[in-house]
Design a protein around this motif. Sequence first.
Motif, PDB file in Angstrom:
ATOM      1  N   LYS A 119       7.004   8.349  -8.484  1.00 45.00           N
ATOM      2  CA  LYS A 119       6.610   9.639  -9.561  1.00 45.00           C
ATOM      3  C   LYS A 119       5.028  10.404  -8.687  1.00 45.00           C
ATOM      4  O   LYS A 119       5.102  11.201  -9.087  1.00 45.00           O
ATOM      5  N   LEU A 120       5.229  10.111  -7.569  1.00 42.34           N
ATOM      6  CA  LEU A 120       4.587  11.518  -6.707  1.00 42.34           C
ATOM      7  C   LEU A 120       5.584  12.998  -7.013  1.00 42.34           C
ATOM      8  O   LEU A 120       6.315  13.704  -6.344  1.00 42.34           O
TER       9      LEU A 120
ATOM     10  N   ASP B   4       0.996   9.296  -0.091  1.00 39.76           N
ATOM     11  CA  ASP B   4      -0.047  10.352  -0.012  1.00 39.76           C
ATOM     12  C   ASP B   4       0.227  10.801   0.961  1.00 39.76           C
ATOM     13  O   ASP B   4      -0.027  12.241   1.944  1.00 39.76           O
TER      14      ASP B   4
ATOM     15  N   TYR C 174       0.596  -1.335   0.034  1.00 44.76           N
ATOM     16  CA  TYR C 174      -0.309   0.009  -0.213  1.00 44.76           C
ATOM     17  C   TYR C 174       0.785   1.023  -0.183  1.00 44.76           C
ATOM     18  O   TYR C 174       0.392   2.289   0.394  1.00 44.76           O
ATOM     19  N   ASP C 175       1.793   1.294  -0.562  1.00 43.06           N
ATOM     20  CA  ASP C 175       3.188   2.336  -0.691  1.00 43.06           C
ATOM     21  C   ASP C 175       2.953   3.152  -1.071  1.00 43.06           C
ATOM     22  O   ASP C 175       2.683   4.595  -1.106  1.00 43.06           O
ATOM     23  N   SER C 176       2.037   3.430  -2.368  1.00 43.14           N
ATOM     24  CA  SER C 176       0.739   4.490  -3.361  1.00 43.14           C
ATOM     25  C   SER C 176       0.426   5.457  -2.059  1.00 43.14           C
ATOM     26  O   SER C 176       0.457   6.746  -1.783  1.00 43.14           O
ATOM     27  N   LEU C 177      -0.697   4.903  -0.762  1.00 45.28           N
ATOM     28  CA  LEU C 177      -1.465   5.505  -0.486  1.00 45.28           C
ATOM     29  C   LEU C 177      -0.297   5.951   1.416  1.00 45.28           C
ATOM     30  O   LEU C 177      -0.867   6.943   1.584  1.00 45.28           O
TER      31      LEU C 177
ATOM     32  N   ILE D  43       4.895  16.269  -7.433  1.00 46.91           N
ATOM     33  CA  ILE D  43       4.702  17.004  -6.293  1.00 46.91           C
ATOM     34  C   ILE D  43       5.189  17.564  -5.546  1.00 46.91           C
ATOM     35  O   ILE D  43       6.397  18.328  -4.778  1.00 46.91           O
TER      36      ILE D  43
ATOM     37  N   ASP E 196       6.812   6.947  -3.368  1.00 50.74           N
ATOM     38  CA  ASP E 196       5.898   6.430  -4.194  1.00 50.74           C
ATOM     39  C   ASP E 196       7.524   8.006  -5.619  1.00 50.74           C
ATOM     40  O   ASP E 196       6.996   8.732  -5.529  1.00 50.74           O
TER      41      ASP E 196
ATOM     42  N   TRP F  84       3.546  12.680   2.026  1.00 45.33           N
ATOM     43  CA  TRP F  84       3.776  14.102   2.135  1.00 45.33           C
ATOM     44  C   TRP F  84       2.226  14.907   2.747  1.00 45.33           C
ATOM     45  O   TRP F  84       2.867  16.054   3.064  1.00 45.33           O
TER      46      TRP F  84
END
Lengths: 259, 318, 303
Positions: free
Chosen positions: C103-104, C66, C60-63, C106, C101, C69
């Motif tokens: 590809k984040l 966030d 669940y690394d993408s979450l 921002i 992530d 971040w």
Amino acid sequence: MSTMPGVVAINTFREAVRDRVLYNLVFFALVMIGAAVLVGQISIGIERLVIINLGLSAISIFGLVMAVFIGVGLVYKEMEKRTLYSLLAKPIRRWEFLVGKYAGLLLTLVVNTSFMTLGLAAALFYVGRPFLRSDASILIAVYFILLELALVTALALFFSCFSSPMLSTLFTLGIYVTGVFARDIRDVGEFTHNPALKGATRILYYLVPNFHNFNAIAPAAHAEPIPFSLVWHNTLYALLYVVLLLLAASAVFSGRNMK
Amino acid sequence: MSSLAIEIVGLTKDYPVGFWRKRMRRSLDNLTLQVEQGEVFGFLGPNGAGKTTTLKLLMRLIFPTAGTARILGRPIDDVQMHRQIGYLPEQPYFYDYLTAREFLDYYARFSGYDATERRQRVTRFLDRVGLAGAGDVQLRKFSKGMLQRAGIAQAILHDPQVVFLDEPMSGLDPIGRREVRDIILDLKRQGRTVFFSTHILSDAEMLCDRVAVLHLGKLQGVGAPGEIVSIEVHGIEIYFEARDGRSLPASLTERATAMGRRYRIEVPEAQLYAALEQLRACEARILSVSPVRPTLEDYFFRLVNDSAGSHAVEVNVR
Amino acid sequence: MSRPSQNRVLWIAIAGVPMLFASIAALQARIDPLTRTPAQEREELILRSPSTVKKMSLGYDSLLADIYWTRAVQYYGSRVGTDDPKFDLLWPLLDITTTLDPKLIIAYRFGAIFLAESGRGGPGRADLAVELVERGIAANPDEWRLYSDLGFLYYWWLRDYTDSAAAYLAGSNAPDSPPWLKIMAARVAQKGGSLETSAMIWSELYSSTEDPNIRARAREMLRGLKAQQDETHLNEIADEYEKRFGRYPASTQEMRDAGLLGGIPLDPAGFPYVFGSDGKSRLNPQSTVVIPASPEGPPENSK
């Protein structure tokens, strides 16, 4: 083609519904609503990204919990409560019963996940992003989650044939976590100079279901395309593994003395 | 084509017991038995005799240590043969979230009936077992007696050739038991075979063409109920009580069993008239005079008491 | 339970439960000061290693990215502008975020701007900012904005105009890149350090992002640069004044009365410029405009 599994499957689905399992959707809806409302305050510019991340992760976790907790009781409960006695006297083979229970839980999971996906779409709509063609990745990510759940359910069902719910939960979750880490474990093995360890981790890698194959949440969130070959391969992988587990479960269950 | 409904040969079942599961406890020892088609066959024995074990073996819920069995001439692992049989387990448990109607409908699906036929049968058999008004009540709200009736319904709903009932009378009130007796007799009239286990001997005497008696896992005897016990009359029993204002002679009362105001005395046939004369003399009210025949109950008690203190056969595993 | 006594229990519960909750809350308020430890005053990241966090995320690394971040943004926002702020955790937070992530985008951009800021604006680690952005470029080679950020970093903080121009040039080769990247590369190479070039860079930065923090910073910078340009202009006119009157002007009013200015020039915040005793123009002390430390010179009017 025998219809016995289908009969059992529909009843298993009905049991899940009557057990109010689907009420988890209410909880999920609350989570998505909360996220949709809050995300605008804290993550400007990446609303879509966060909603998709949260939604897909929630779908995955909720589904996993359901698959494990219902799955480990699928056969055990029937043996324990002896509801199986009169059923097995009917013209149904034991493996047909197993396949039916499996299909019933899988159906429940598919229905549940579909509703959740609609909820995710609604949340995306709310934060104001129109649907793009790249949203196909989201659907593929959901499909991969379903494949994952199909595998976990088969695992839980297998253990349910011979061990108590608590142990089955431990075994199933244990194998799941190992499957998520399988690649890392193999990499660690590659690193060492110990050939026995290297061999052991390599064998483990090919033995354990590699759940990391099915993780497409990040690409879906970043609207990246997912290669069709991966979809094919994952489907086949899940299918083979499920058949393997159902075969093993049938073998165990067919020889089992009821209480 | 055999006319035997059930054919059991040398059926044996051992259970591993003990902490390390090394010792074996033989719960069924070399049972050999035959039941003709159209018979009502009673399977008798005290609790723990192995009756339920036998039925579970026949239904393939458990697997035999030795021996074989055939039902309607087919081996017991023949799935298609199960279309012709019905089974009521002991202490039935069913899916309690279903209503009675849904439950029977679900089981009816395994017999391949279409929707219309299913509906008709379900209604008919709900009525037959006395659950007509409770069709839409969830099974979790059923009393034990109602569950028993539902269980019987699912066992006979598909008009099976052979019906296996494990303690069908248990949990029923006298009305219920009478209804079950009627159902069994009805099944017999239809030419079906009924194999039921019970420890209520009066039911067996009344219903069965033949009975088998099981004790400590072994078959003790098979035959018509009358064959198991001799039909010779042992004595006469008299029930009597004192008329108001009169007393009873001590010679009678001290040999009699007192039950409140009433007395019961058993006298050999030769002394019947002498006893009656004594009662006539004190104008006692005579309630009944009937010959005493040994019943299955007596046979049973004798059987159990004979082996009281002995244990089930233990087989040591090499 | 019979109806009357059932009702009584119900009423007692309705009355009692809120009271009990209130008492519990009041009690908790008393407990809090007793259990506060020095450790809680310090901010701690339990897991510092990005790879460990990634492993623990179980897919669940993408979450989780966030979430980290969000934490990073709040961490920065709660400290910026306060007295003597510490930004020790900003780099680890952004490090973990971008490891979870890659590809984040921002997150890289945020780090590019605020890791390099010093004083009350950030930890002043331009080197870490460069490292972060270079990692971002490695993971996202087609993202022209990252090249632009790298070019900005080299230009503004490291005053390395060669590498800056190279970064802008590389960015201009990325797909969908806007045409000004090539222009910027040329400008930086030629006139690195000029106010116009700086203004251009901040201006393009402003329009290339939706992040409100970055936009606010860029707006501040542009105001400061405008003020700098005004001051340079005013100084030139002041030299004129000196040639005519033999001394430097004391205020812009004098310059206007002498006919050298059309009116009273105001800074971007609306305050008139003032003159120091050395004859150089200055920002009005009451002005909210800040001229930051920059390739041009020391900061001015910073608060």
